[in-house]
Design an enzyme around this catalytic site. Structure first.
Site: not given
Ligand code: GDP
Length: 357
Positions: A127, A129, A151, A155
């Site tokens: 990933t 990440e 995580y 990974k």
């Molecule tokens: P990630 O790349 O595994 O962290 O995937 P996510 O879809 O959870 O988050 C992607 C990005 O969206 C991150 O940088 C979060 O800070 C941003 N983000 C903004 N608002 C939200 C929210 O309401 N929920 C989540 N999950 N992420 C958010």
């Protein structure tokens, strides 16, 4: 007939990989966590639940003996390790479980392959990440890793084990470093699905507004179905290797929301900054879903809540898939507009049919 074992079959990638392999004539064995999800909505949605060549097993990846037993019994040609506790946002609260499933789980499979049949080909779902606090972008296979959550750390252990088993034990073990990949089957906790589902509910008149975190956060969002196809290509190659899977385009959360609302006929106007930012309906396309639901301009449909903030990345995560393009002839083609529209359409349909997100 080739046999494949897919771990994490209840997840987004597991479901799409099952469909891909069944379409190619494989017999597929899919595992899911004991005491984990018993909800196989993704497989049902793809119509795979009762496929005669698909077999589901409960399996504990953190148990080496169980991994050896499973592989000895099935004797697959290929293993796709797609199981993971994949929501990085909550991995600080689940560091132990993340280590067991995301890290040790991969080691157990590799060690089982070594003991049972070193000829089995192995795909490890790595990933972006693992790059975490990256020092440069776009990231490629040579970019140094610097994971910033449990995580990513787990990974990274799995990734290096994959490379080590490839080099030390001559196992055809590949690692795909996938950037975010989305689809109508994405989990509702991820921001894209949260937006498309929220937008569908608002357009249908079932919800007023959507609460989001940092609207400036940027991601490289690709199309999950295409990434799964690349994983399969990696296992058909002549030599095992490591590849970045990415779209090489970057979009903000705000930009993704724009596209989602556009798909239901709503033009958004953003105002304010940071935690005070919000978006209201600026215009409604006649004959659109939003028009049919009687929505009005001026309604606030997005608000920012610091509850969803995460520490911001200094260098954005954006991947360079050039090596996969060159060596595997893999070229992601789905536009972000099309991807977003397909997610919104699926969420509109589910909400209309009252199928839970
Ligand atoms: P990630 O790349 O595994 O962290 O995937 P996510 O879809 O959870 O988050 C992607 C990005 O969206 C991150 O940088 C979060 O800070 C941003 N983000 C903004 N608002 C939200 C929210 O309401 N929920 C989540 N999950 N992420 C958010």
């Amino acid at each position: 007939m080739k046999k494949a074992l897919i771990t994490g079959v209840a997840g987004q990638d597991g479901a799409y990989m099952t469909r891909l392999l069944l379409d190619k004539g494989y017999v597929v064995y899919g595992t899911h966590r004991q005491g984990g999800t018993t909800d196989f909505w993704r497989l049902s949605e793809l119509g795979l639940h009762d496929h005669p060549d698909f077999h589901r097993r409960e399996h504990d990846l953190s148990d080496l003996t169980a991994c050896i037993g499973l592989i000895a019994e099935i004797m697959p040609d290929e293993i796709y390790n797609l199981a993971s506790l994949s929501f990085a946002g909550s991995s600080f609260g689940q560091a132990g479980a993340s280590t067991q499933i995301n890290g040790i789980g991969a080691f157990n499979l590799l060690e089982a392959i070594r003991q049972v049949n070193p000829g089995i080909r192995f795909y490890q779902a790595s990933t972006s990440e693992m790059f975490g606090k990256a020092r440069s972008f776009p990231q490629n296979e040579d970019t140094p890793f610097c994971p910033r959550n449990p995580y990513g750390v787990a990974k990274l252990y799995a990734h290096w084990m994959t490379v080590n088993y490839r080099e030390q034990h001559d196992i055809f073990a590949v690692s795909g470093i996938a950037f975010n990949h989305e689809s109508p089957l994405r989990g509702p906790e991820f921001v894209t699905r949260k937006i498309t589902n929220g937008c569908a509910r608002i357009a249908l008149g079932d919800a007023e507004a959507l609460l989001l975190g940092n609207l400036d956060a940027k991601r490289d969002w690709g199309c999950a179905q295409e990434y799964v196809e690349c994983m399969w290509r990696m296992l058909q190659a002549d030599v095992p290797d490591t590849f970045v899977l990415a779209s090489n385009r970057m979009e903000t959360v705000r930009g993704f929301a724009h596209r989602a609302f556009e798909a239901v006929g709503i033009a958004l106007a953003f105002r304010g900054e940071a935690a005070n930012e919000s978006a209201a309906i600026d215009a409604i396309v006649p004959d659109s879903l939003a028009a049919a639901s009687g929505l009005r301009t001026g309604q606030t449909v997005i608000r920012v809540s610091p509850d969803f903030y995460r520490p911001a990345e200094e260098v954005p995560l954006i991947g360079d898939p050039g090596k996969a393009g060159k060596k595997l002839d893999w070229h992601p083609r789905t536009s972000l507009d099309d991807l977003c529209r397909s997610m919104v359409a699926a969420d509109v349909r589910r909400n209309q049919q009252r199928i839970p997100a």
